[in-house]
Every structure is written in structure tokens, then in C-alpha cells.
Scaffold this motif. Structure first.
Motif, PDB file in Angstrom:
ATOM      1  N   VAL A   1      10.664  -5.073  -1.700  1.00 43.88           N
ATOM      2  CA  VAL A   1      10.996  -5.095  -3.131  1.00 43.88           C
ATOM      3  C   VAL A   1      10.459  -3.827  -3.780  1.00 43.88           C
ATOM      4  N   GLY A   2      11.286  -3.179  -4.586  1.00 46.22           N
ATOM      5  CA  GLY A   2      10.812  -2.052  -5.377  1.00 46.22           C
ATOM      6  C   GLY A   2      10.654  -0.767  -4.588  1.00 46.22           C
TER       7      GLY A   2
ATOM      8  N   TYR B   1      14.134   3.382  -1.587  1.00 41.24           N
ATOM      9  CA  TYR B   1      14.364   1.971  -1.895  1.00 41.24           C
ATOM     10  C   TYR B   1      14.739   1.166  -0.660  1.00 41.24           C
ATOM     11  N   CYS B   2      14.651   1.796   0.499  1.00 40.04           N
ATOM     12  CA  CYS B   2      14.950   1.110   1.763  1.00 40.04           C
ATOM     13  C   CYS B   2      13.686   0.807   2.561  1.00 40.04           C
ATOM     14  N   HIS B   3      12.539   1.192   2.007  1.00 41.37           N
ATOM     15  CA  HIS B   3      11.293   1.094   2.779  1.00 41.37           C
ATOM     16  C   HIS B   3      10.607  -0.259   2.603  1.00 41.37           C
TER      17      HIS B   3
ATOM     18  N   PRO C   1      18.830  -6.556  -3.723  1.00 40.64           N
ATOM     19  CA  PRO C   1      18.099  -5.429  -3.117  1.00 40.64           C
ATOM     20  C   PRO C   1      18.329  -4.100  -3.826  1.00 40.64           C
ATOM     21  N   LYS C   2      19.365  -4.018  -4.658  1.00 42.07           N
ATOM     22  CA  LYS C   2      19.691  -2.775  -5.355  1.00 42.07           C
ATOM     23  C   LYS C   2      19.112  -2.724  -6.772  1.00 42.07           C
ATOM     24  N   ILE C   3      18.524  -3.830  -7.234  1.00 44.45           N
ATOM     25  CA  ILE C   3      18.066  -3.925  -8.616  1.00 44.45           C
ATOM     26  C   ILE C   3      17.044  -2.835  -8.948  1.00 44.45           C
ATOM     27  N   ALA C   4      16.083  -2.605  -8.066  1.00 43.69           N
ATOM     28  CA  ALA C   4      15.039  -1.614  -8.346  1.00 43.69           C
ATOM     29  C   ALA C   4      15.629  -0.224  -8.505  1.00 43.69           C
TER      30      ALA C   4
ATOM     31  N   LEU D   1       0.834  -1.203   0.000  1.00 47.10           N
ATOM     32  CA  LEU D   1       0.000   0.000   0.000  1.00 47.10           C
ATOM     33  C   LEU D   1       0.872   1.258   0.000  1.00 47.10           C
ATOM     34  N   TRP D   2       2.023   1.203   0.674  1.00 51.86           N
ATOM     35  CA  TRP D   2       2.962   2.329   0.650  1.00 51.86           C
ATOM     36  C   TRP D   2       3.447   2.588  -0.769  1.00 51.86           C
ATOM     37  N   LYS D   3       3.664   1.533  -1.523  1.00 44.73           N
ATOM     38  CA  LYS D   3       4.142   1.687  -2.897  1.00 44.73           C
ATOM     39  C   LYS D   3       3.076   2.320  -3.792  1.00 44.73           C
TER      40      LYS D   3
END
Length: 503
Positions: A98-99, A93-95, A453-456, A38-40
Motif C-alpha cells: 500500500v502506498g 508504487y509497485c514496491h 492498488p492504483k489509488i496511491a 521501513l522502505w516507505k
């Protein structure tokens, strides 16, 4: 209680994932379970300008749907900027597991769709030359990403997992730099085609003959404690006999190797197809791996027009490039219009002191004193070492102080920084060990897991530049085919009269 147990189980399974697909799927389950999905979906956040990005997204989508090609080109040309609205902010991107915000992902997808739409337009709408000029100018304005691989001896096997993870997602940059151990990986990637990389990621030819100790007596005599000839054989077998120029023509990748001169009045050099096109790639890597004490300095080797090997600047010798220029950020910016840096750091004297993006960028008031003290110590320590190295006349001491200065003054973070979570005694035990199957797979998987974890974040920054590059390549191929067709037509017409005249 049951929810926490389920979350813990999924997190442990995610930490032990062996593929990105598995890791991503578990992350999506965690986002759904914790409500982070939902945050996304919520565009708002103080960490970026969501209103600007939303406005641009709606505008580009509308112009494409209405088929207004020229207006779309103008909108892209004038408004396409790197890191628009701070959408690459690591805090975004730390929240989630994924993504990041869906708005950011939708915007990047829309930009790429718009670029592909323009590229596919027939010449009756936009001429070929106009399209090519549009893409080349936009690409020059937008910039491109770079992958920088640090030194770290056998710990550099970690780089393999990073490259594999990026390559599988279509995110491996065309510009790659490497120092010391990172130079080996950069050269391997830069001399192997995409098809050949698949076999390389599984370690073919890497498990033996890379490392061998010499007798202590020969080491104390100044010949180095490790067998440089053994390393040279390994490099030539795995990299090949390509010059920098030949490697670029073979793969289209810009390989950059950092080397440091022994002479005090020379600066470190970045070797590539622009600065040293005829230099043999394995020769530059051998010099970049020449860690003082372990290996003696190297005389570089170049190739002339007849294919004969000659010394490159015979009076100069070169050593390890990682101490003085581990991550050559500024030179890559100038040479290749790089706007975004993916730094992979594995140096054993650096990683234990690095901070995560979340901790490094935190704004809590209570974190200020510690961060301020850290920066002050680094600043004054580098200044002290710089002063001392100019005052000492003893050569060995001066070089040691110079190395200390460059270590303290270098910047080891990139826009995205990939590093092992932590170093254990097991890692340090492997620093100077011969690569084998077990070490290869152990380090490779660590590199992959640290990259996922850095891909997004990497995709947000690099996908647009990759689309621009692919469009330019496609247009050049179309031009080549068009010229071939024209020559074929001309050849056919010219052949017909000759036939008639003979009759």
C-alpha cells in the motif's frame, strides 16, 4: 515457515476484500510484516529525485509556519510542477503493498495545506482578486487529470467499479471520456450529481431492457443484428434528455464521447460541451455504441432554443468511436489542459495483450529482445495496414483494414492504466450478454479491486489539481455572495429615501 504462511493468508484475504478500507488495512499489515513499511520511511531511491522533493517540502512548510503568505504564493507559483522529481513513477508504487515513499505523501499533503492556507487568507493580507488570479494561473499551469473509459460491450460494467472506487476516495476526475460501452458510463457519471451516483453504483434501472437480438434475416439485410431502438430506450431512461451543455451545468463534469463518421473523408469526433454543446448526450452515446454489423449507423440529434429535437448534420451518419479513437488523449489535452491520464481498458481484443506496469517498465537486459520485437511488430504491422487501406477500393475491405490500422496504432496505456488482471472464458461469455444483478455485482467488484492498488499513484497526481479546482470554486462562491451582499445594501439604501419621500 510460519511467517510465509501468515503472509499467504493475508494476501488471500486482501485479494477477496470487498471494501477499500479492508483492502488497505490488510496491505498495511503486510507492509509491517514484511518490513516494507521501513522502505516507505527511507527517502532514498533511484526512481525519483528525493533531494529535490525534500527541499521543496521543507521550504513550503517553513514559509507557511512563519506566516509569509506572499513568499509562499511565489514559491508555489514558480515551483509547483506536475510530476515533480518523477514522483509519479509507477516503479515507486509497485514496491509496497500500500502506498509509496512517505516523503512523496508528505510533500503532496504540504502543497495542499499551503494552497488551503493561501485560500483562507483575509483580504487584508491578500486581496480577493489577487487570490483568484493566483489560483487560476496556477491551475492552468499545473493542469488536471482525465479519466478515459474504453469500449468493451458488457465488459464495460467493469467501469462502474472503477468510478465507484475513485469517487469514494474523492479522486473522480472532472474530465471524463468514453467510447462505446465506456461512453455509457461516462454519460451516466456526467449527468448524475454526487448524491445520485451513490444509487447508480448499486445498479438501479440497469438490469433490463438494454440489449435484445433481432432476427438474423434483418441483420443480413443491413439493419444490424441487435435492436438499436431497445438500446436507445435504455439510454434515454438512464441518461436523460440532457444536452452536453446542460449536463455540464448540472454536474460540473466535462463529458466527452468519441464517435466515428461513416464517410471516409471525415475524422473521428470528440463530442462535449465545447465542441457540440446542444447535441443530446444519449444521441452521441447511441452512435458511439453503434458497432458495425451489430447496429446500423446513427443520425445524431440536437436541441434548438425552443427545446425541439432536430437532426445534427442530417447528411452524416456516425458509428462506434472505440475503434478509431478509444482513448482520445491529445484532444483532451488541448481542450481541457489535461496533464494526467487514467486509462481504463476492457476491450477483449486489447486486454489479453497488455502488460502490467512492473513488467512494461522493467529495465532488465534480458527483457530487451522481447520488448524490441513487440514494438517492431506493432510498428510494421500498423504501417502495412495503413498502406493497404489506401490501395483498396472495395468499401467493406477498406474499412476493415482501416479498423485494423487504428487498433494497432493506438496507444492504450495511460499514466495510470486500470484493467482486469486477466480474461477468462467467463468474461468472453458475458461480452454480448444482457446486464443483470449478478453480472453487475461481479464486474463492479472486479473494477474496484483493480482500482485499489492504483489509488496511491492517482492521489499523488490528482490531489493537488483537485485542491486548486476546489479553491477556485470556493472563491467564485465567495464573490457571488459578496455581490449579493452589496446589492442588498444598495437596495436597502435606495428603498429608504423612497419611503421618506412618500411620507
Amino acid at each position: 515457515m510460519q511467517l510465509n504462511k501468515k503472509i499467504g493468508e493475508l494476501e488471500r484475504a486482501r485479494d477477496n476484500a470487498t471494501t477499500y478500507t479492508e483492502w488497505e488495512q490488510l496491505g498495511m499489515e503486510l507492509d509491517a510484516l514484511t518490513g516494507l513499511d521501513l522502505w516507505k520511511l527511507d527517502n532514498t531511491s533511484p526512481d525519483y529525485n528525493y533531494e529535490l522533493i525534500h527541499e521543496r517540502l521543507v521550504s513550503l512548510r517553513s514559509l507557511q509556519q512563519q506566516g509569509k503568505t506572499r513568499e509562499l504564493m511565489r514559491a508555489l507559483r514558480e515551483g509547483l510542477h506536475h510530476d515533480l522529481g518523477n514522483m509519479g513513477n509507477p516503479a515507486l508504487y509497485c514496491h509496497a503493498y500500500v502506498g509509496t515513499k512517505r516523503l512523496i505523501e508528505d510533500y503532496v499533503s504540504q502543497v495542499c495545506a499551503a494552497l488551503n492556507y493561501v485560500c483562507a487568507q483575509p483580504s487584508s493580507v491578500v486581496s480577493y482578486d489577487e487570490k483568484l488570479r493566483f489560483f487560476e494561473n496556477t491551475s492552468r499551469s499545473f493542469g488536471q487529470p482525465s479519466l478515459m473509459l474504453s469500449g468493451g460491450a458488457t465488459l464495460g460494467l467493469f467501469h462502474i467499479g472503477v468510478c465507484k472506487a475513485l469517487h469514494e476516495q474523492g479522486l473522480l476526475p472532472k474530465v471524463i471520456s468514453g467510447s462505446s460501452a465506456g461512453a455509457i458510463m461516462a454519460a451516466m457519471v456526467g449527468t448524475h450529481t454526487d448524491e445520485e451516483l451513490e444509487a447508480m453504483y448499486h445498479g438501479e434501472s440497469w438490469y433490463s431492457d438494454a440489449w435484445r437480438w433481432k432476427s438474423p434475416l434483418r441483420g443480413f439485410m443491413g439493419e444490424g443484428f441487435a435492436d438499436q431502438k431497445q438500446l436507445e430506450t435504455f439510454l434515454r431512461r438512464n441518461i436523460g434528455e440532457y444536452s452536453f451543455e446542460e449536463a455540464f451545468e448540472r454536474t460540473g463534469r466535462h463529458v466527452n464521447i468519441t464517435v466515428s463518421p461513416v464517410h471516409e473523408h471525415q475524422k473521428s469526433r470528440l463530442m462535449n460541451e465545447l465542441t457540440s454543446p446542444y447535441l443530446l448526450l444519449w444521441s452521441a452515446v447511441l452512435a458511439s455504441c453503434a458497432v458495425p454489423v451489430l447496429f446500423p449507423p446513427v443520425t445524431l440529434t440536437t436541441k434548438n432554443d425552443d427545446g425541439d429535437y432536430l437532426p445534427y448534420r442530417p447528411s452524416e451518419r456516425w458509428v462506434d468511436g472505440s475503434v478509431k479513437s478509444d482513448l482520445p488523449r491529445e484532444r483532451l489535452m488541448h481542450l481541457y489542459n489535461v496533464n494526467y491520464f487514467i486509462a481504463v481498458q476492457v476491450n477483449p481484443h486489447i486486454v489479453p495483450f497488455m502488460e502490467s506496469d512492473k513488467r512494461r517498465l522493467e529495465k532488465r537486459f534480458m527483457s530487451w529482445p522481447k520488448r524490441a520485437i513487440r514494438e517492431e511488430l506493432k510498428f510494421h504491422g500498423a504501417g502495412l495496414m495503413n498502406f493497404l487501406r489506401t490501395q483498396v477500393s472495395h468499401e467493406a475491405t477498406r474499412q476493415l483494414l482501416g479498423h485494423a490500422y487504428t487498433i494497432m496504432s493506438q496507444r492504450y496505456y495511460g499514466d495510470v492504466t486500470i484493467a482486469p488482471k486477466r480474461y477468462t472464458l467467463e468474461h468472453f461469455r458475458h461480452v454480448l450478454s444482457e446486464p443483470n444483478v449478478e453480472r453487475w455485482e461481479w464486474f463492479r467488484l472486479q473494477g474496484e479491486r483493480a482500482t485499489w492498488p492504483k489509488i496511491a499513484m492517482i492521489r499523488t497526481h490528482t490531489r493537488i489539481s483537485e485542491t486548486l479546482t476546489d479553491s477556485i470554486l470556493l472563491l467564485h462562491k465567495q464573490r457571488a455572495r459578496r455581490r449579493e451582499d452589496q446589492l442588498r445594501v444598495v437596495g436597502g439604501k435606495s428603498a429608504e429615501p423612497r419611503s421618506t419621500g412618500t411620507d
